[in-house]
Scaffold this motif. Sequence first.
Motif, PDB file in Angstrom:
ATOM      1  N   GLU A   1      -2.661   0.692  -4.121  1.00  0.00           N
ATOM      2  CA  GLU A   1      -2.468  -1.010  -3.255  1.00  0.00           C
ATOM      3  C   GLU A   1      -2.374  -1.232  -4.806  1.00  0.00           C
ATOM      4  OE1 GLU A   1      -4.879  -3.711   0.252  1.00  0.00           O
ATOM      5  OE2 GLU A   1      -6.115  -2.966  -1.166  1.00  0.00           O
TER       6      GLU A   1
ATOM      7  N   TYR B   1      -0.777  -1.467  -9.441  1.00  0.00           N
ATOM      8  CA  TYR B   1      -1.339  -1.153  -8.306  1.00  0.00           C
ATOM      9  C   TYR B   1      -2.720  -0.279  -8.978  1.00  0.00           C
ATOM     10  CZ  TYR B   1       3.158  -0.942  -5.630  1.00  0.00           C
ATOM     11  OH  TYR B   1       4.061  -1.261  -4.889  1.00  0.00           O
TER      12      TYR B   1
ATOM     13  N   ARG C   1       1.181  -1.059   0.172  1.00  0.00           N
ATOM     14  CA  ARG C   1       0.598  -0.019   0.351  1.00  0.00           C
ATOM     15  C   ARG C   1       0.889   1.633  -0.209  1.00  0.00           C
ATOM     16  NH1 ARG C   1      -5.137  -0.629   4.418  1.00  0.00           N
ATOM     17  NH2 ARG C   1      -6.481  -2.897   2.579  1.00  0.00           N
TER      18      ARG C   1
END
Length: 283
Positions: free
Chosen positions: A281, A268, A243
């Motif tokens: 994330e 991501y 993250r």
Amino acid sequence: MKWETRALSAADTRLPDGYETAPWGAYAPGVLQRALIGIARGSFLHRGRMRYLMTMLIRRLGTPLDVTFQGLRYRIEGRNNLMDYGLLLHPDYNGEEIRFLRGACAEGGVAVDIGANIGLYSLPLARAVGQGGRVISIDANAAVLQRLKVNARLSGLDNITAVACAVGDSIGQVDLEIANSDLAIVSVTPSAQGSIPLRPLRDILSDAGITRVDALKIDIEGFEDAALVPFLETAPDAMLPRRISIERGGPGRTDYQGCAAAFARKGYRLVGRTRLNSFYERS
């Protein structure tokens, strides 16, 4: 926004007598200060004019101050550092960002805080990863990094590694200036005679013995692309954070173009935004 800046002075890095050694509670807020803090934290007016007014009143009654935030201990001066003001007055200052990053951290994990300031992110992440984990806290500004170390000690955290340098896409030196209105906002200029080292993130983490990263926060006043893109492009998968919280920049507070493109290439996905930051994330 255009900031009026000046060189970081010796006075900026000089801590008040007793600041580092005084026991917790030595600078506990007085009765009137506690009342003002309570009024501010109970109000929805946590920013702007309200924050400046309340901090001005509180500071005139005396500083430093020992305050608890999210169960952690911070010793603050409130000396032209808006993060001090947020910790002092806002009951959930950047709380959504902290919770998002903490969700990637478990016992024994690793978090990286680029633009660490006095430890708003570093301390709760250090608690989340526990004694078996580590937090790498990076800041080019010695004035704030000193205070982060004090806050970590007061909070009983010894798993934070503080690194004093600027982060970029090359090895070199930079000159550092700070904003007149906020000690933590910096401007760095490459210079062969600069007093601050400039290093790529991959090198910093390798020297610290880091082989994996769970959570990363980055807020370095416009240098996000230079610091993060080379790392994302060259780091092995194990070192790619699960993250990332990144400050939004540019017109209309859009995401940094280079970082956003690198995030997409590395798998991501954008999962949320706050007023100032974006959350990414990786599965």
